[in-house]
Design a protein around this motif. Structure first.
Motif, mmCIF file in Angstrom:
data_model
loop_
_atom_site.group_PDB
_atom_site.id
_atom_site.type_symbol
_atom_site.label_atom_id
_atom_site.label_comp_id
_atom_site.label_asym_id
_atom_site.label_seq_id
_atom_site.Cartn_x
_atom_site.Cartn_y
_atom_site.Cartn_z
ATOM 1 N N VAL A 30 0.843 -1.205 0.000
ATOM 2 C CA VAL A 30 0.000 0.000 0.000
ATOM 3 C C VAL A 30 0.871 1.246 0.000
ATOM 4 N N GLU A 31 1.975 1.239 0.761
ATOM 5 C CA GLU A 31 2.869 2.388 0.769
ATOM 6 C C GLU A 31 3.503 2.605 -0.593
ATOM 7 N N GLU A 32 3.874 1.517 -1.266
ATOM 8 C CA GLU A 32 4.477 1.656 -2.588
ATOM 9 C C GLU A 32 3.481 2.187 -3.606
ATOM 10 N N MET A 33 2.216 1.805 -3.468
ATOM 11 C CA MET A 33 1.195 2.225 -4.434
ATOM 12 C C MET A 33 0.658 3.615 -4.134
ATOM 13 N N GLY A 34 1.147 4.257 -3.118
ATOM 14 C CA GLY A 34 0.669 5.612 -2.797
ATOM 15 C C GLY A 34 -0.425 5.593 -1.763
ATOM 16 N N GLY A 35 -0.247 4.832 -0.725
ATOM 17 C CA GLY A 35 -1.244 4.739 0.330
ATOM 18 C C GLY A 35 -1.459 6.045 1.062
ATOM 19 N N ALA A 36 -0.523 6.965 0.939
ATOM 20 C CA ALA A 36 -0.690 8.261 1.604
ATOM 21 C C ALA A 36 -1.821 9.059 0.961
ATOM 22 N N ASP A 37 -2.144 8.737 -0.288
ATOM 23 C CA ASP A 37 -3.216 9.449 -0.971
ATOM 24 C C ASP A 37 -4.591 8.884 -0.656
ATOM 25 N N MET A 38 -4.647 7.774 0.063
ATOM 26 C CA MET A 38 -5.928 7.158 0.384
ATOM 27 C C MET A 38 -6.651 8.003 1.428
ATOM 28 N N PRO A 39 -7.985 8.013 1.398
ATOM 29 C CA PRO A 39 -8.726 8.804 2.378
ATOM 30 C C PRO A 39 -8.575 8.240 3.784
ATOM 31 N N THR A 40 -8.781 9.101 4.750
ATOM 32 C CA THR A 40 -8.681 8.660 6.132
ATOM 33 C C THR A 40 -9.822 7.709 6.439
ATOM 34 N N GLU A 41 -9.549 6.725 7.257
ATOM 35 C CA GLU A 41 -10.566 5.738 7.558
ATOM 36 C C GLU A 41 -11.416 6.152 8.752
ATOM 37 N N ASP A 42 -10.826 6.790 9.698
ATOM 38 C CA ASP A 42 -11.584 7.132 10.887
ATOM 39 C C ASP A 42 -11.403 8.606 11.222
ATOM 40 N N TYR A 43 -12.502 9.333 11.129
ATOM 41 C CA TYR A 43 -12.507 10.703 11.603
ATOM 42 C C TYR A 43 -13.908 11.002 12.087
ATOM 43 N N TYR A 44 -13.992 11.889 13.052
ATOM 44 C CA TYR A 44 -15.306 12.307 13.506
ATOM 45 C C TYR A 44 -15.282 13.781 13.848
ATOM 46 N N LEU A 45 -16.450 14.358 13.761
ATOM 47 C CA LEU A 45 -16.636 15.766 14.050
ATOM 48 C C LEU A 45 -17.882 15.886 14.903
ATOM 49 N N SER A 46 -17.724 16.370 16.107
ATOM 50 C CA SER A 46 -18.836 16.520 17.030
ATOM 51 C C SER A 46 -19.073 18.014 17.262
ATOM 52 N N ILE A 47 -20.303 18.449 17.014
ATOM 53 C CA ILE A 47 -20.649 19.866 17.145
ATOM 54 C C ILE A 47 -21.664 20.012 18.265
ATOM 55 N N GLY A 61 -8.519 18.756 17.080
ATOM 56 C CA GLY A 61 -8.642 20.202 16.933
ATOM 57 C C GLY A 61 -8.480 20.671 15.505
ATOM 58 N N PHE A 62 -7.786 21.783 15.336
ATOM 59 C CA PHE A 62 -7.644 22.384 14.014
ATOM 60 C C PHE A 62 -6.763 21.554 13.090
ATOM 61 N N ALA A 63 -5.838 20.786 13.633
ATOM 62 C CA ALA A 63 -5.030 19.889 12.802
ATOM 63 C C ALA A 63 -5.916 18.809 12.190
ATOM 64 N N ALA A 64 -6.885 18.324 12.953
ATOM 65 C CA ALA A 64 -7.822 17.336 12.413
ATOM 66 C C ALA A 64 -8.737 17.969 11.366
ATOM 67 N N LEU A 65 -9.077 19.237 11.564
ATOM 68 C CA LEU A 65 -9.914 19.906 10.558
ATOM 69 C C LEU A 65 -9.198 20.025 9.222
ATOM 70 N N LYS A 66 -7.876 20.191 9.239
ATOM 71 C CA LYS A 66 -7.119 20.220 7.990
ATOM 72 C C LYS A 66 -7.243 18.897 7.252
ATOM 73 N N VAL A 67 -7.160 17.798 8.001
ATOM 74 C CA VAL A 67 -7.271 16.474 7.393
ATOM 75 C C VAL A 67 -8.678 16.250 6.864
ATOM 76 N N ILE A 68 -9.693 16.624 7.658
ATOM 77 C CA ILE A 68 -11.078 16.434 7.245
ATOM 78 C C ILE A 68 -11.409 17.323 6.050
ATOM 79 N N ARG A 69 -10.829 18.522 5.993
ATOM 80 C CA ARG A 69 -11.109 19.446 4.893
ATOM 81 C C ARG A 69 -10.668 18.877 3.553
ATOM 82 N N GLN A 71 -10.827 15.724 2.741
ATOM 83 C CA GLN A 71 -11.772 14.677 2.380
ATOM 84 C C GLN A 71 -13.176 15.220 2.150
ATOM 85 N N ASN A 72 -13.621 16.137 2.991
ATOM 86 C CA ASN A 72 -14.993 16.611 2.960
ATOM 87 C C ASN A 72 -15.026 18.109 3.248
ATOM 88 N N PRO A 73 -14.705 18.936 2.250
ATOM 89 C CA PRO A 73 -14.614 20.375 2.510
ATOM 90 C C PRO A 73 -15.953 21.024 2.853
#
Length: 100
Positions: A30-47, A61-69, A71-73
């Motif tokens: 997976v790393e050789e095939m570009g696994g870094a480009d794969m979407p995150t598997e687990d994220y949550y946003l609680s409002i 926090g805001f670092a997680a928002l960068k990752v979520i942005r 995938q789902n802007p």
């Protein structure tokens, strides 16, 4: 002295096994095939009425928002809009109800 497994060596061996993550051929492929480009598997946003809590890929926090942005802007922009509206409502409530 012969090499034999005593209780101390077994405990040390088990502790060493727990420290390291399992890494196999699939992970390497997976790393050789570009696994870094794969979407995150687990994220949550609680409002809530008092703020938000975000978590993605071990960050919060805001670092997680960068990752979520990435995938789902639309979700993150909705969160920013919600927080802006709540801020304006809080300012209006304070301006209205504070004594002059």
């Amino acid at each position: 002295m012969p090499e034999f497994w005593n209780l101390r060596r077994i405990r040390t061996y088990l502790a060493m096994q727990r420290r390291f993550e399992r890494y196999d051929a699939i992970d390497a492929m997976v790393e050789e095939m570009g696994g870094a480009d794969m979407p995150t598997e687990d994220y949550y946003l609680s409002i809530s009425a008092f703020g938000f809590r975000a978590s993605a890929e071990g960050t919060t926090g805001f670092a997680a928002l960068k990752v979520i942005r990435e995938q789902n802007p639309a979700l993150v922009h909705a969160l920013y809009t919600y927080l802006a509206v709540m801020g304006v409502l809080a300012a209006l409530a304070l301006g209205t109800f504070l004594p002059k």
